[in-house]
Design a protein around this motif. Structure first.
Motif, PDB file in Angstrom:
ATOM      1  N   LYS A  49     -27.716 -29.088 -18.187  1.00 33.26           N
ATOM      2  CA  LYS A  49     -27.177 -29.669 -17.944  1.00 33.26           C
ATOM      3  C   LYS A  49     -25.730 -29.060 -17.339  1.00 33.26           C
ATOM      4  O   LYS A  49     -25.230 -28.480 -18.064  1.00 33.26           O
ATOM      5  CB  LYS A  49     -26.290 -31.603 -18.844  1.00 33.26           C
ATOM      6  CG  LYS A  49     -27.014 -32.087 -18.880  1.00 33.26           C
ATOM      7  CD  LYS A  49     -27.531 -33.001 -17.984  1.00 33.26           C
ATOM      8  CE  LYS A  49     -28.885 -33.948 -18.842  1.00 33.26           C
ATOM      9  NZ  LYS A  49     -30.417 -33.485 -18.292  1.00 33.26           N
ATOM     10  N   ARG A  50     -24.828 -29.488 -15.757  1.00 33.69           N
ATOM     11  CA  ARG A  50     -24.011 -28.592 -15.271  1.00 33.69           C
ATOM     12  C   ARG A  50     -23.010 -29.075 -16.406  1.00 33.69           C
ATOM     13  O   ARG A  50     -23.018 -29.843 -16.397  1.00 33.69           O
ATOM     14  CB  ARG A  50     -23.971 -28.790 -14.044  1.00 33.69           C
ATOM     15  CG  ARG A  50     -22.658 -27.852 -13.458  1.00 33.69           C
ATOM     16  CD  ARG A  50     -22.369 -28.446 -12.519  1.00 33.69           C
ATOM     17  NE  ARG A  50     -20.779 -28.198 -11.429  1.00 33.69           N
ATOM     18  CZ  ARG A  50     -20.018 -28.031 -12.814  1.00 33.69           C
ATOM     19  NH1 ARG A  50     -19.562 -28.656 -13.359  1.00 33.69           N
ATOM     20  NH2 ARG A  50     -18.841 -27.200 -12.058  1.00 33.69           N
ATOM     21  N   SER A  51     -22.354 -27.870 -16.672  1.00 30.19           N
ATOM     22  CA  SER A  51     -20.670 -28.624 -17.518  1.00 30.19           C
ATOM     23  C   SER A  51     -19.593 -27.500 -16.680  1.00 30.19           C
ATOM     24  O   SER A  51     -19.539 -26.161 -16.412  1.00 30.19           O
ATOM     25  CB  SER A  51     -20.469 -28.347 -19.005  1.00 30.19           C
ATOM     26  OG  SER A  51     -19.262 -28.181 -19.075  1.00 30.19           O
ATOM     27  N   ASN A  52     -18.289 -28.452 -16.554  1.00 32.57           N
ATOM     28  CA  ASN A  52     -17.506 -27.867 -16.155  1.00 32.57           C
ATOM     29  C   ASN A  52     -16.939 -26.898 -17.277  1.00 32.57           C
ATOM     30  O   ASN A  52     -16.292 -25.618 -17.188  1.00 32.57           O
ATOM     31  CB  ASN A  52     -15.835 -28.658 -16.124  1.00 32.57           C
ATOM     32  CG  ASN A  52     -15.756 -29.475 -14.297  1.00 32.57           C
ATOM     33  OD1 ASN A  52     -16.500 -29.365 -13.763  1.00 32.57           O
ATOM     34  ND2 ASN A  52     -15.203 -30.538 -15.009  1.00 32.57           N
ATOM     35  N   THR A  53     -17.369 -26.591 -18.906  1.00 32.09           N
ATOM     36  CA  THR A  53     -16.975 -25.688 -19.549  1.00 32.09           C
ATOM     37  C   THR A  53     -17.370 -24.291 -19.449  1.00 32.09           C
ATOM     38  O   THR A  53     -16.718 -23.637 -19.473  1.00 32.09           O
ATOM     39  CB  THR A  53     -17.206 -26.598 -21.020  1.00 32.09           C
ATOM     40  OG1 THR A  53     -16.679 -27.712 -21.360  1.00 32.09           O
ATOM     41  CG2 THR A  53     -17.224 -25.942 -22.140  1.00 32.09           C
ATOM     42  N   HIS A  54     -18.747 -24.991 -18.771  1.00 27.15           N
ATOM     43  CA  HIS A  54     -19.791 -23.343 -18.589  1.00 27.15           C
ATOM     44  C   HIS A  54     -18.837 -22.436 -17.823  1.00 27.15           C
ATOM     45  O   HIS A  54     -18.348 -21.417 -17.722  1.00 27.15           O
ATOM     46  CB  HIS A  54     -20.908 -23.996 -18.116  1.00 27.15           C
ATOM     47  CG  HIS A  54     -21.632 -24.531 -19.111  1.00 27.15           C
ATOM     48  ND1 HIS A  54     -22.724 -24.706 -18.370  1.00 27.15           N
ATOM     49  CD2 HIS A  54     -21.634 -24.612 -20.057  1.00 27.15           C
ATOM     50  CE1 HIS A  54     -23.819 -25.344 -19.409  1.00 27.15           C
ATOM     51  NE2 HIS A  54     -22.808 -25.291 -20.750  1.00 27.15           N
ATOM     52  N   TYR A 107     -23.586 -19.823 -10.822  1.00 26.31           N
ATOM     53  CA  TYR A 107     -23.375 -20.468 -11.539  1.00 26.31           C
ATOM     54  C   TYR A 107     -24.365 -22.006 -11.342  1.00 26.31           C
ATOM     55  O   TYR A 107     -25.465 -22.842 -11.126  1.00 26.31           O
ATOM     56  CB  TYR A 107     -22.740 -20.718 -12.479  1.00 26.31           C
ATOM     57  CG  TYR A 107     -22.693 -22.349 -13.453  1.00 26.31           C
ATOM     58  CD1 TYR A 107     -23.335 -22.111 -14.476  1.00 26.31           C
ATOM     59  CD2 TYR A 107     -22.175 -23.545 -12.673  1.00 26.31           C
ATOM     60  CE1 TYR A 107     -23.907 -23.363 -15.627  1.00 26.31           C
ATOM     61  CE2 TYR A 107     -22.218 -24.390 -13.725  1.00 26.31           C
ATOM     62  CZ  TYR A 107     -22.249 -24.140 -14.780  1.00 26.31           C
ATOM     63  OH  TYR A 107     -23.355 -25.515 -16.153  1.00 26.31           O
ATOM     64  N   GLU A 108     -23.193 -22.389 -10.089  1.00 28.09           N
ATOM     65  CA  GLU A 108     -23.273 -23.662  -8.987  1.00 28.09           C
ATOM     66  C   GLU A 108     -24.555 -23.481  -8.658  1.00 28.09           C
ATOM     67  O   GLU A 108     -25.422 -24.687  -8.314  1.00 28.09           O
ATOM     68  CB  GLU A 108     -22.118 -23.548  -8.345  1.00 28.09           C
ATOM     69  CG  GLU A 108     -21.293 -24.251  -8.626  1.00 28.09           C
ATOM     70  CD  GLU A 108     -20.947 -25.559  -9.422  1.00 28.09           C
ATOM     71  OE1 GLU A 108     -21.910 -26.130  -9.660  1.00 28.09           O
ATOM     72  OE2 GLU A 108     -20.079 -25.468 -10.140  1.00 28.09           O
ATOM     73  N   ALA A 111     -27.510 -24.134 -11.048  1.00 31.69           N
ATOM     74  CA  ALA A 111     -27.827 -25.430 -11.651  1.00 31.69           C
ATOM     75  C   ALA A 111     -28.239 -26.593 -10.431  1.00 31.69           C
ATOM     76  O   ALA A 111     -29.657 -26.687 -10.962  1.00 31.69           O
ATOM     77  CB  ALA A 111     -26.241 -25.934 -11.591  1.00 31.69           C
TER      78      ALA A 111
END
Length: 137
Positions: A49-54, A107-108, A111
Motif C-alpha cells: 500500500k502506498r504510504s506517505n511514511t515511505h 516510488y510513485e 506504486a
C-alpha cells in the motif's frame, strides 16, 4: 542515476587517476540489486500500500546521504564522487534534493504499476473476504 552518469562521463563518479570498476562487478553492485528488487516487489509483494511514511523515508535518506557525504568530505578531505567537488553548496543541496524528488517519482511510478498489476487479485481477495464474513455471521 548512476548508470546515466556513467554513460555520460564515468569520471563524474570515478576519479581520473583510478581504474574503472570491472563491468560484472559494476552490474553486481549497481544493476542487479535494483532489477531483482523491482521483480520481487512487482511479482511477489501483493499487499503493498502506498504510504506517505515511505515518501518521508525517501527524503530522510536523501538528507542523511547528503550529511554523510559532507561528513566524509570533512574527514577525508575529498568528496566520495568527483562531481561533488565541482559543485557549490547550493548546487550540492539542489542535487540531493533533486535526487530525492527523482526517487519519489520512481516510488510513485512503482506504486501505480504495482496497483495496476495486482488490482484484480486484490479485488478478488476483498470479495472473498466479504463472502466469508457473511458466511460466518
Amino acid at each position: 542515476m548512476y548508470w546515466s552518469m556513467i554513460l555520460i562521463d564515468p569520471h563524474l563518479l570515478i576519479p581520473k587517476d583510478m581504474p574503472g570498476i570491472p563491468l560484472l562487478l559494476d552490474c553486481t553492485l549497481h544493476l542487479f540489486p535494483a532489477v531483482f528488487l523491482w521483480i520481487d516487489f512487482l511479482a511477489f509483494e501483493v499487499d503493498f500500500k502506498r504510504s506517505n511514511t515511505h515518501v518521508g523515508v525517501i527524503y530522510g535518506f536523501a538528507a542523511f546521504y547528503f550529511c554523510w557525504s559532507w561528513y566524509c568530505y570533512q574527514v577525508n578531505g575529498f568528496w566520495a564522487y568527483p562531481f561533488l567537488a565541482e559543485f557549490s553548496l547550493p548546487m550540492r543541496v539542489a542535487f540531493f534534493a533533486g535526487s530525492g524528488v527523482f526517487c519519489w517519482g520512481m516510488y510513485e511510478f512503482g506504486a501505480k504499476l504495482h496497483y495496476k498489476l495486482h488490482a484484480k487479485a486484490n479485488q478478488a481477495a476483498h470479495q472473498l473476504k466479504q463472502k466469508n464474513s457473511r458466511l460466518t455471521q
